[in-house]
Write an enzyme that holds these catalytic residues in place. Sequence first.
Site, mmCIF file in Angstrom:
data_model
loop_
_atom_site.group_PDB
_atom_site.id
_atom_site.type_symbol
_atom_site.label_atom_id
_atom_site.label_comp_id
_atom_site.label_asym_id
_atom_site.label_seq_id
_atom_site.Cartn_x
_atom_site.Cartn_y
_atom_site.Cartn_z
ATOM 1 N N ARG A 60 -4.608 -17.938 -6.344
ATOM 2 C CA ARG A 60 -4.783 -18.230 -4.910
ATOM 3 C C ARG A 60 -5.270 -16.995 -4.173
ATOM 4 O O ARG A 60 -6.438 -16.865 -3.844
ATOM 5 C CB ARG A 60 -3.477 -18.770 -4.320
ATOM 6 C CG ARG A 60 -3.688 -19.509 -2.995
ATOM 7 C CD ARG A 60 -3.753 -18.599 -1.783
ATOM 8 N NE ARG A 60 -2.561 -17.814 -1.551
ATOM 9 C CZ ARG A 60 -2.460 -16.880 -0.633
ATOM 10 N NH1 ARG A 60 -3.493 -16.582 0.154
ATOM 11 N NH2 ARG A 60 -1.357 -16.172 -0.482
ATOM 12 N N HIS A 86 5.404 -9.694 -0.231
ATOM 13 C CA HIS A 86 4.007 -9.881 -0.640
ATOM 14 C C HIS A 86 3.220 -8.656 -0.175
ATOM 15 O O HIS A 86 2.893 -8.521 1.002
ATOM 16 C CB HIS A 86 3.478 -11.165 0.029
ATOM 17 C CG HIS A 86 2.065 -11.511 -0.273
ATOM 18 N ND1 HIS A 86 1.706 -12.585 -1.066
ATOM 19 C CD2 HIS A 86 0.886 -10.964 0.145
ATOM 20 C CE1 HIS A 86 0.387 -12.685 -1.129
ATOM 21 N NE2 HIS A 86 -0.137 -11.706 -0.391
ATOM 22 N N GLU A 93 3.029 -14.980 8.103
ATOM 23 C CA GLU A 93 1.783 -14.207 8.091
ATOM 24 C C GLU A 93 1.838 -13.066 9.107
ATOM 25 O O GLU A 93 2.290 -13.250 10.235
ATOM 26 C CB GLU A 93 0.606 -15.130 8.395
ATOM 27 C CG GLU A 93 -0.746 -14.436 8.264
ATOM 28 C CD GLU A 93 -1.914 -15.339 8.617
ATOM 29 O OE1 GLU A 93 -3.055 -14.959 8.285
ATOM 30 O OE2 GLU A 93 -1.689 -16.396 9.221
#
Length: 498
Positions: free
Chosen positions: A6, A197, A136
């Site tokens: 991804r 992440h 995000e």
Amino acid sequence: MDTTLRDGEQTSGVSFSAAEKLTIAQLLLEELNIDRIEIASARVSEGEFQAVKSITSWAEERGYIKRIEVLSFVDGGVSIEWMKKAGAKVQNLLTKGSMNHLIHQLKKTPEQHFAEIATSIALAKENDIETNVYLEDWSNGMRNSPEYVFDFLAFLATQPIKRILLPDTLGVLIPAQTFEFISKITAKYPSIHFDFHAHNDYDLSVANVMEAVKAGIKGLHVTVNGMGERAGNAPLESTVAVINDYLPEVSINIKETSLYSVSKLVETFTGYRIPANKPIVGDNVFTQTAGIHADGDNKNNLYFSDLLPERFGRKRKYALGKTSGKANIEKNLQELGLKLNQEDLKLVTQRIIELGDKKETVTKEDLPYIISDVLNSHTYQDKITIQSYVLMHSKGTRPSSTLSLNLDGEIIEEHAQGDGQFDAFMNALTKIYKSKKMTLPKLIDYAVRIPPGSSSDALCETIITWINNGKEFKTRGLDSDQTVAAIIATQKMLNVIP
């Protein structure tokens, strides 16, 4: 969690086919034993849909379906419908983790955003789809709007979700900030599973991963070869090595010996070349070049560390070039089952140093050719030497050569043309010998070869067979240039004939 398929596919110029995605997914889960994989973004394309469908069908049969994750969006159920048709069972819901993104991109209030997220999560649950939530731009949220982030976390703590994913979306964190921000969050919500992440914009992704683990993070996102947007993501191979060697309190089940083979396969599928100096998987990272290092390895492995190549399915190499010493050469000879006396070893070492001045490295496979060339070269004395030569070949004209030869102390120069550069060289040489009423042996065979398994810039060995007074003999020349090797072989011929 590996996100090569991804986030890694967002590397500029990279696009996996459905078959490539399935192959990589199978290797990640079965060969490397990755816990989870993120394989696609919902709604992207028909090709992406077919790729996800093929992976989920395979995963369902193997009992892996809950280890397959898809990036989804707060879009009123469109992503959920796409995932249902594709057979996916885990969504990673993309939401806004900073007030800056929320205001300027969505133009919504936190309350509006949270309400829409709650609807997406409820809809997923109704359709038997588990939810993880991405915040995000979370790292900038912690820097610039921490109150918003903690309000968001308080809301998510009331929702039926499995994990909260904390991305350093723009790769802006330094290790101290990573530790500080994640420590605050895990202290406040110790029972929630948080993932980190990392992105690598400042080349700090692995350092940030280490600090995240120390701060109590439960999951890490990585990619094979560190692929990803801009400077990429935290590389799987380095992350695994660092955790295994420096964070013993953490247990992971990744199969280290398969990291290199999977890395090379992904390199092949993407065309995204691995830098030679990339830790763990780069071509040069287990290659010793300096002779002193090889000598130290012979003396109680002085230049070894815990980062042994065998852990990753690789072998240590000893490069041969102008910085090589006898120890480097002996290491390579041992692998070939060869042994030289000290005098011959000295001659071979000198020849490799000379070649290293013209060519960065000499391969192990080149060694037998070099040995043959050097040892044969010292069975005679060079009484006749080629002082200089010029070879010319351009479109529309015949190849030509100008040759200067030292013949018994006399310098003679000739020019000639021929069907090729070496033929022109031989014609010029023939003119010189005829002027001295001397004859040359006849060339009856010309062969060129490179060492099997050597690199594309390997040394050429040119073997020329001559006949003189009814007797055949061979001479060899060695160089990275085929024609130069032939000229070296010719000079040897001039000095062995009576």
